[in-house]
Design a protein around this motif. Structure first.
Motif, PDB file in Angstrom:
ATOM      1  N   LEU A 144      52.318  24.465  25.540  1.00  0.00           N
ATOM      2  CA  LEU A 144      52.861  24.894  24.250  1.00  0.00           C
ATOM      3  C   LEU A 144      53.150  23.721  23.332  1.00  0.00           C
ATOM      4  O   LEU A 144      53.110  23.882  22.108  1.00  0.00           O
ATOM      5  CB  LEU A 144      54.128  25.722  24.462  1.00  0.00           C
ATOM      6  CG  LEU A 144      53.948  27.064  25.182  1.00  0.00           C
ATOM      7  CD1 LEU A 144      55.289  27.758  25.340  1.00  0.00           C
ATOM      8  CD2 LEU A 144      52.977  27.945  24.416  1.00  0.00           C
TER       9      LEU A 144
ATOM     10  N   ALA B  47      46.476  39.311  21.168  1.00  0.00           N
ATOM     11  CA  ALA B  47      47.065  38.071  20.662  1.00  0.00           C
ATOM     12  C   ALA B  47      45.960  37.119  20.240  1.00  0.00           C
ATOM     13  O   ALA B  47      44.783  37.343  20.531  1.00  0.00           O
ATOM     14  CB  ALA B  47      47.917  37.394  21.741  1.00  0.00           C
TER      15      ALA B  47
ATOM     16  N   TYR C 158      44.480  33.669  21.177  1.00  0.00           N
ATOM     17  CA  TYR C 158      44.459  32.847  22.383  1.00  0.00           C
ATOM     18  C   TYR C 158      44.002  31.434  22.029  1.00  0.00           C
ATOM     19  O   TYR C 158      42.986  31.250  21.358  1.00  0.00           O
ATOM     20  CB  TYR C 158      43.528  33.451  23.431  1.00  0.00           C
ATOM     21  CG  TYR C 158      44.133  34.637  24.138  1.00  0.00           C
ATOM     22  CD1 TYR C 158      44.304  35.842  23.479  1.00  0.00           C
ATOM     23  CD2 TYR C 158      44.555  34.549  25.462  1.00  0.00           C
ATOM     24  CE1 TYR C 158      44.887  36.931  24.112  1.00  0.00           C
ATOM     25  CE2 TYR C 158      45.130  35.638  26.115  1.00  0.00           C
ATOM     26  CZ  TYR C 158      45.290  36.827  25.424  1.00  0.00           C
ATOM     27  OH  TYR C 158      45.865  37.906  26.063  1.00  0.00           O
TER      28      TYR C 158
ATOM     29  N   ARG D  18      48.966  32.043  24.306  1.00  0.00           N
ATOM     30  CA  ARG D  18      48.672  33.084  23.330  1.00  0.00           C
ATOM     31  C   ARG D  18      49.886  33.332  22.454  1.00  0.00           C
ATOM     32  O   ARG D  18      51.020  33.024  22.819  1.00  0.00           O
ATOM     33  CB  ARG D  18      48.247  34.374  24.032  1.00  0.00           C
ATOM     34  CG  ARG D  18      49.323  35.013  24.896  1.00  0.00           C
ATOM     35  CD  ARG D  18      48.738  36.177  25.709  1.00  0.00           C
ATOM     36  NE  ARG D  18      49.753  36.801  26.563  1.00  0.00           N
ATOM     37  CZ  ARG D  18      49.481  37.743  27.451  1.00  0.00           C
ATOM     38  NH1 ARG D  18      48.232  38.200  27.596  1.00  0.00           N
ATOM     39  NH2 ARG D  18      50.456  38.256  28.186  1.00  0.00           N
ATOM     40  N   GLN D  19      49.607  33.905  21.301  1.00  0.00           N
ATOM     41  CA  GLN D  19      50.670  34.290  20.386  1.00  0.00           C
ATOM     42  C   GLN D  19      50.306  35.594  19.720  1.00  0.00           C
ATOM     43  O   GLN D  19      49.300  35.675  19.006  1.00  0.00           O
ATOM     44  CB  GLN D  19      50.939  33.209  19.343  1.00  0.00           C
ATOM     45  CG  GLN D  19      52.167  33.521  18.492  1.00  0.00           C
ATOM     46  CD  GLN D  19      52.631  32.338  17.681  1.00  0.00           C
ATOM     47  OE1 GLN D  19      51.876  31.420  17.375  1.00  0.00           O
ATOM     48  NE2 GLN D  19      53.917  32.334  17.345  1.00  0.00           N
TER      49      GLN D  19
ATOM     50  N   LYS E 299      55.630  37.439  17.577  1.00  0.00           N
ATOM     51  CA  LYS E 299      56.204  37.073  18.867  1.00  0.00           C
ATOM     52  C   LYS E 299      56.061  35.580  19.114  1.00  0.00           C
ATOM     53  O   LYS E 299      55.284  34.892  18.465  1.00  0.00           O
ATOM     54  CB  LYS E 299      55.540  37.863  19.993  1.00  0.00           C
ATOM     55  CG  LYS E 299      55.792  39.362  19.918  1.00  0.00           C
ATOM     56  CD  LYS E 299      55.267  40.075  21.150  1.00  0.00           C
ATOM     57  CE  LYS E 299      55.584  41.555  21.110  1.00  0.00           C
ATOM     58  NZ  LYS E 299      55.090  42.268  22.325  1.00  0.00           N
ATOM     59  N   GLN E 300      56.817  35.088  20.085  1.00  0.00           N
ATOM     60  CA  GLN E 300      56.749  33.671  20.434  1.00  0.00           C
ATOM     61  C   GLN E 300      55.461  33.376  21.214  1.00  0.00           C
ATOM     62  O   GLN E 300      54.885  34.254  21.848  1.00  0.00           O
ATOM     63  CB  GLN E 300      57.967  33.285  21.270  1.00  0.00           C
ATOM     64  CG  GLN E 300      59.277  33.319  20.495  1.00  0.00           C
ATOM     65  CD  GLN E 300      60.438  32.777  21.318  1.00  0.00           C
ATOM     66  OE1 GLN E 300      60.406  32.790  22.539  1.00  0.00           O
ATOM     67  NE2 GLN E 300      61.448  32.265  20.631  1.00  0.00           N
ATOM     68  N   ARG E 301      55.069  32.125  21.167  1.00  0.00           N
ATOM     69  CA  ARG E 301      53.930  31.696  21.973  1.00  0.00           C
ATOM     70  C   ARG E 301      54.255  31.814  23.456  1.00  0.00           C
ATOM     71  O   ARG E 301      55.407  31.660  23.859  1.00  0.00           O
ATOM     72  CB  ARG E 301      53.573  30.247  21.636  1.00  0.00           C
ATOM     73  CG  ARG E 301      53.081  30.048  20.210  1.00  0.00           C
ATOM     74  CD  ARG E 301      52.861  28.588  19.927  1.00  0.00           C
ATOM     75  NE  ARG E 301      54.073  27.804  20.085  1.00  0.00           N
ATOM     76  CZ  ARG E 301      54.135  26.482  20.092  1.00  0.00           C
ATOM     77  NH1 ARG E 301      53.007  25.791  19.964  1.00  0.00           N
ATOM     78  NH2 ARG E 301      55.275  25.859  20.225  1.00  0.00           N
ATOM     79  N   GLU E 302      53.217  32.063  24.243  1.00  0.00           N
ATOM     80  CA  GLU E 302      53.419  32.323  25.673  1.00  0.00           C
ATOM     81  C   GLU E 302      52.314  31.642  26.472  1.00  0.00           C
ATOM     82  O   GLU E 302      51.126  31.850  26.187  1.00  0.00           O
ATOM     83  CB  GLU E 302      53.380  33.842  25.909  1.00  0.00           C
ATOM     84  CG  GLU E 302      53.443  34.264  27.348  1.00  0.00           C
ATOM     85  CD  GLU E 302      53.311  35.773  27.495  1.00  0.00           C
ATOM     86  OE1 GLU E 302      54.129  36.375  28.212  1.00  0.00           O
ATOM     87  OE2 GLU E 302      52.370  36.348  26.901  1.00  0.00           O
TER      88      GLU E 302
ATOM     89  N   THR F 172      51.299  38.697  17.075  1.00  0.00           N
ATOM     90  CA  THR F 172      51.938  38.769  15.768  1.00  0.00           C
ATOM     91  C   THR F 172      53.416  39.071  15.922  1.00  0.00           C
ATOM     92  O   THR F 172      53.793  40.036  16.592  1.00  0.00           O
ATOM     93  CB  THR F 172      51.266  39.837  14.901  1.00  0.00           C
ATOM     94  OG1 THR F 172      49.876  39.526  14.777  1.00  0.00           O
ATOM     95  CG2 THR F 172      51.902  39.872  13.525  1.00  0.00           C
TER      96      THR F 172
END
Length: 126
Positions: free
Chosen positions: A111, A91, A93, A38-39, A43-46, A41
């Protein structure tokens, strides 16, 4: 060519539930590590969760006990059941696929694979 199409996103209040689905094509599905990242707004992808072809599951700490990942190898389908949603779960997804098993670097696999969907938005209000 691998194609992944997500569905099931939406808007819910905190504490609510959503079920995301991902339809996969163009691959020998059971041979792939599948998962969700997920990402939010700004923020980094997780990496959120991953599942190997044999059903072994892996989760990011913040979603353990709330999210459940599953797959149906006969239908080339991937799911993410999300319960107890929190505003911080808001986020986009994405479904992702990486050839091989899900290793200790599963988040990196999800990722950085080139096989990913277009995403589905999840919004959780307080």
């Amino acid at each position: 060519q691998v194609q992944l199409v997500e569905s099931g996103g939406g808007s819910v209040q905190a504490g609510g539930s959503l079920r995301l689905s991902c339809a996969a094509s163009g691959l020998t599905y059971s041979r792939y590590c599948m998962g969700w990242f997920r990402q939010a707004t700004g923020k980094q992808r997780e990496g959120v969760a991953a599942i190997a072809g044999d059903g072994t599951t892996l989760y990011e700490d913040s979603v353990k006990g709330r999210f459940t990942i599953s797959r149906d190898n006969a239908k080339n389908a991937l799911y993410l059941q999300m319960n107890g949603l929190k505003p911080e779960d808001t986020a986009m997804y994405y479904c992702a696929a990486d050839l091989g098993t899900c290793g200790s670097i599963w988040k990196y696999q999800l990722l950085y694979t080139s096989s990913r969907g277009q995403g589905t938005q999840v919004t959780v209000s307080s």
